[in-house]
Design an enzyme around this catalytic site. Structure first.
Site, PDB file in Angstrom:
ATOM      1  N   TYR A 106       0.871  -1.177   0.000  1.00  0.00           N
ATOM      2  CA  TYR A 106       0.000   0.000   0.000  1.00  0.00           C
ATOM      3  C   TYR A 106       0.907   1.225   0.000  1.00  0.00           C
ATOM      4  O   TYR A 106       2.051   1.152  -0.434  1.00  0.00           O
ATOM      5  CB  TYR A 106      -0.961  -0.055   1.196  1.00  0.00           C
ATOM      6  CG  TYR A 106      -2.130   0.873   1.047  1.00  0.00           C
ATOM      7  CD1 TYR A 106      -2.934   0.838  -0.092  1.00  0.00           C
ATOM      8  CD2 TYR A 106      -2.442   1.797   2.037  1.00  0.00           C
ATOM      9  CE1 TYR A 106      -4.007   1.699  -0.248  1.00  0.00           C
ATOM     10  CE2 TYR A 106      -3.521   2.659   1.903  1.00  0.00           C
ATOM     11  CZ  TYR A 106      -4.295   2.609   0.763  1.00  0.00           C
ATOM     12  OH  TYR A 106      -5.348   3.464   0.612  1.00  0.00           O
ATOM     13  N   LYS A 165     -20.254 -21.852  -9.219  1.00  0.00           N
ATOM     14  CA  LYS A 165     -19.394 -21.853 -10.401  1.00  0.00           C
ATOM     15  C   LYS A 165     -18.021 -21.252 -10.075  1.00  0.00           C
ATOM     16  O   LYS A 165     -16.998 -21.724 -10.584  1.00  0.00           O
ATOM     17  CB  LYS A 165     -20.084 -21.077 -11.529  1.00  0.00           C
ATOM     18  CG  LYS A 165     -19.331 -21.045 -12.852  1.00  0.00           C
ATOM     19  CD  LYS A 165     -19.082 -22.440 -13.404  1.00  0.00           C
ATOM     20  CE  LYS A 165     -20.331 -23.174 -13.803  1.00  0.00           C
ATOM     21  NZ  LYS A 165     -20.964 -22.673 -15.007  1.00  0.00           N
TER      22      LYS A 165
END
Length: 356
Positions: free
Chosen positions: A56, A111
């Site tokens: 970050y 899925k």
């Protein structure tokens, strides 16, 4: 003579409490997917050796600047290379029909699990609250920067055909349509094996496909490419053939795909309903979305060593208990079995784009 019946994998398993078990499992899990970090948090906040300043601010700003100068670096510096968006509007989910994006979410989460387990791909279920074609296209184009590929799932036809074509033409990343491409691949694979078992060739059989939506269209296309010369496709109005009244308008985009079917199938121009055209057929492929559509009398009218793919789910066109009148062989078929190949293909397509 033996008949070969191919049915959805889950139908052949006698899970008496599958409804209760499935609901209880989902209630317990509260979602089947989650995000994990690749970075250890143990030393992340260490002022001298910590990684927080790298993943970050301030360190990540240098990475962002590099990508800004060359957007293709997103494939090297982020997870874009392995991210797939599963986009669904909930209008054609399984055999349940239009159950909305919320109803579609557990299906798309499932899925996503399969993509991860079988292909190592990060697949994100994006079930969206719009049914408008142009809005769906705009949405997918807007999220393109995050994903290496798009998987369109359970969107109603004929709308979905226009969406797929537009996205494939206008996006710079691969677009896959599972209902069309995945179902077609596993059907051809199963048919190839069954023809070997019965000592027949694909160019000498009669195939009847019930259902002219995404799956039916995809199956017709792949069987034609594989050399099948006698295909008859039926929809809710019966056999599709050149000159059928509702398919005569050349400027109607909603029937364009059925006109293509009519031009490339049904060489004898058979008319009538499923019971009429299935007589003497070698193969039945059911992707109609209608449970119980095929009856025992229709099965008996087929040729010996008939092959039946009853693929509508959760309730197929015919159950084994309704069809078994003599010795049968019942293999198990389900399109998740093709997912390792599909995920490898998607990865190859992403890598091919990266090389460009």
């Amino acid at each position: 003579m033996k008949r070969i019946i191919y049915i959805p994998f889950h139908v052949s398993q006698c899970f008496l409490n599958i409804k209760e078990d499935a609901i209880n499992l989902h209630r317990m899990l509260k979602g089947k997917i989650e995000i994990h970090n690749k970075i250890s948090v143990e030393n992340a906040f260490d002022e001298e050796k910590g990684t927080l300043g790298l993943i970050y601010t301030p360190g990540v700003a240098y990475v962002a600047t590099e990508i800004n100068h060359n957007k293709e670096l997103a494939y090297d510096y982020t997870s874009k290379w392995n991210n797939v968006a599963i986009v669904c509007d909930g209008t054609r989910v399984l055999g349940l029909g239009n159950i909305g994006p919320e109803g579609a979410l557990p299906v798309m989460e499932g899925k996503s699990v399969l993509f991860k387990i079988l292909g190592g791909i990060n697949a994100f279920p994006l079930c969206i609250a719009t049914k408008e074609k142009e809005e769906i296209i705009r949405f997918v184009k807007a999220i393109q920067p995050v994903f290496g590929a798009i998987n369109i799932e359970d969107i109603e036809s004929p709308k979905v055909f226009a969406i797929i074509k537009r996205l494939q033409d206008e996006l710079s990343i691969p677009v896959f349509h599972d209902d069309q491409h995945g179902t077609a691949v596993i059907t051809l694979a199963a048919l190839t094996n069954s023809l070997i078992l019965t000592n027949r060739k694909i160019d000498s059989i009669k195939v009847v496909i019930s259902g002219a939506g995404s799956a039916g269209y995809g199956i017709f296309k792949i069987l034609e490419k594989a050399g099948c010369k006698d295909i008859v496709v039926t929809d809710s109005k019966g056999a599709i053939y050149i000159g059928r009244n509702d398919l005569k308008k050349d400027d109607d985009d909603n029937t364009a795909f059925k006109r293509e079917i009519s031009e490339k199938t049904n060489p004898r121009k058979l008319t009538g309903n499923l019971a009429d055209v299935i007589r003497g057929a070698d193969v039945f492929i059911g992707v109609s979305g209608r449970a119980g559509l095929l009856n025992n009398e229709m099965v008996r009218s087929m040729n010996h060593d008939a092959i039946i793919f009853a693929l509508t789910n959760p309730d197929p066109e015919i159950l084994p208990s309704d069809a078994l009148t003599e010795d049968y062989i019942i293999p198990k078929v389900n399109d998740p079995r093709i997912l390792p190949t599909v995920t490898d293909t998607i990865k190859d397509a992403i890598k091919s784009h990266m090389r460009r």
